[in-house]
Design a protein around this motif. Structure first.
Motif, short mmCIF file in Angstrom:
data_model
loop_
_atom_site.label_atom_id
_atom_site.label_comp_id
_atom_site.label_asym_id
_atom_site.label_seq_id
_atom_site.Cartn_x
_atom_site.Cartn_y
_atom_site.Cartn_z
N LYS A 38 0.84 -1.19 0.00
CA LYS A 38 0.00 0.00 0.00
C LYS A 38 0.88 1.25 0.00
O LYS A 38 2.09 1.17 0.17
CB LYS A 38 -0.91 0.01 1.23
N TYR A 39 0.23 2.39 -0.15
CA TYR A 39 0.95 3.66 -0.23
C TYR A 39 1.30 4.17 1.16
O TYR A 39 0.45 4.23 2.05
CB TYR A 39 0.09 4.69 -0.97
N ASP A 40 2.54 4.57 1.34
CA ASP A 40 3.00 5.19 2.57
C ASP A 40 3.25 6.67 2.28
O ASP A 40 4.20 7.01 1.58
CB ASP A 40 4.30 4.53 3.05
N PRO A 41 2.39 7.58 2.79
CA PRO A 41 2.55 9.00 2.46
C PRO A 41 3.79 9.64 3.08
O PRO A 41 4.26 10.65 2.58
CB PRO A 41 1.28 9.64 3.00
N VAL A 42 4.33 9.06 4.14
CA VAL A 42 5.54 9.60 4.75
C VAL A 42 6.75 9.31 3.86
O VAL A 42 7.57 10.18 3.59
CB VAL A 42 5.75 9.03 6.18
N ALA A 43 6.83 8.06 3.37
CA ALA A 43 7.92 7.68 2.46
C ALA A 43 7.63 8.11 1.03
O ALA A 43 8.53 8.09 0.18
CB ALA A 43 8.13 6.17 2.51
N ARG A 44 6.36 8.46 0.75
CA ARG A 44 5.89 8.89 -0.57
C ARG A 44 6.13 7.83 -1.65
O ARG A 44 6.54 8.13 -2.76
CB ARG A 44 6.54 10.22 -0.96
N LYS A 45 5.86 6.56 -1.31
CA LYS A 45 5.93 5.47 -2.28
C LYS A 45 5.15 4.26 -1.73
O LYS A 45 4.76 4.25 -0.56
CB LYS A 45 7.37 5.09 -2.59
N HIS A 46 4.94 3.28 -2.56
CA HIS A 46 4.28 2.05 -2.15
C HIS A 46 5.29 1.13 -1.48
O HIS A 46 6.38 0.91 -2.01
CB HIS A 46 3.67 1.34 -3.37
N VAL A 47 4.92 0.63 -0.30
CA VAL A 47 5.77 -0.29 0.45
C VAL A 47 4.90 -1.43 0.98
O VAL A 47 3.68 -1.36 0.93
CB VAL A 47 6.51 0.40 1.62
N VAL A 48 5.54 -2.45 1.52
CA VAL A 48 4.83 -3.58 2.11
C VAL A 48 4.44 -3.22 3.54
O VAL A 48 5.25 -2.70 4.30
CB VAL A 48 5.71 -4.85 2.09
N PHE A 49 3.20 -3.49 3.88
CA PHE A 49 2.69 -3.30 5.24
C PHE A 49 2.46 -4.67 5.84
O PHE A 49 1.81 -5.52 5.23
CB PHE A 49 1.38 -2.51 5.23
N LYS A 50 2.97 -4.91 7.05
CA LYS A 50 2.82 -6.19 7.71
C LYS A 50 1.94 -6.06 8.94
O LYS A 50 1.89 -5.01 9.58
CB LYS A 50 4.19 -6.74 8.12
N GLU A 51 1.29 -7.15 9.28
CA GLU A 51 0.34 -7.18 10.39
C GLU A 51 1.07 -7.15 11.73
O GLU A 51 2.09 -7.81 11.92
CB GLU A 51 -0.48 -8.47 10.29
N SER A 52 0.52 -6.38 12.66
CA SER A 52 0.96 -6.41 14.05
C SER A 52 -0.26 -6.25 14.94
O SER A 52 -1.34 -5.90 14.46
CB SER A 52 1.99 -5.30 14.33
N LYS A 53 -0.11 -6.49 16.22
CA LYS A 53 -1.25 -6.42 17.13
C LYS A 53 -1.59 -4.99 17.48
O LYS A 53 -0.73 -4.13 17.54
CB LYS A 53 -0.94 -7.18 18.41
N MET A 54 -2.87 -4.74 17.73
CA MET A 54 -3.33 -3.43 18.21
C MET A 54 -2.98 -3.33 19.68
O MET A 54 -3.07 -4.31 20.42
CB MET A 54 -4.84 -3.30 18.05
N LYS A 55 -2.57 -2.15 20.12
CA LYS A 55 -2.25 -1.96 21.54
C LYS A 55 -3.18 -0.96 22.15
O LYS A 55 -3.73 -0.12 21.55
CB LYS A 55 -0.81 -1.50 21.69
#
Length: 55
Positions: A38-55
């Protein structure tokens, strides 16, 4: 009352920008960890997002 089938999970950017998406997942049908490109607006490019737990 029945327990809901879906859980909220946090999708964290692998670009280490701290940006994340919140998604729903049904752990009964999808047992492995989720990965999205998906798109990462901070990095301004598409990167892989991985699952982590909600805290």
């Amino acid at each position: 009352m029945a327990k809901p089938a879906t859980q909220l999970i946090k999708m964290v950017s692998t670009a280490d920008t701290g940006y994340f998406y919140v998604a729903k997942k049904n752990p009964r049908t999808m047992t492995e960890k989720m990965e999205f490109r998906k798109y990462d607006p901070v990095a301004r490019k598409h990167v892989v997002f991985k699952e982590s737990k909600m805290k």
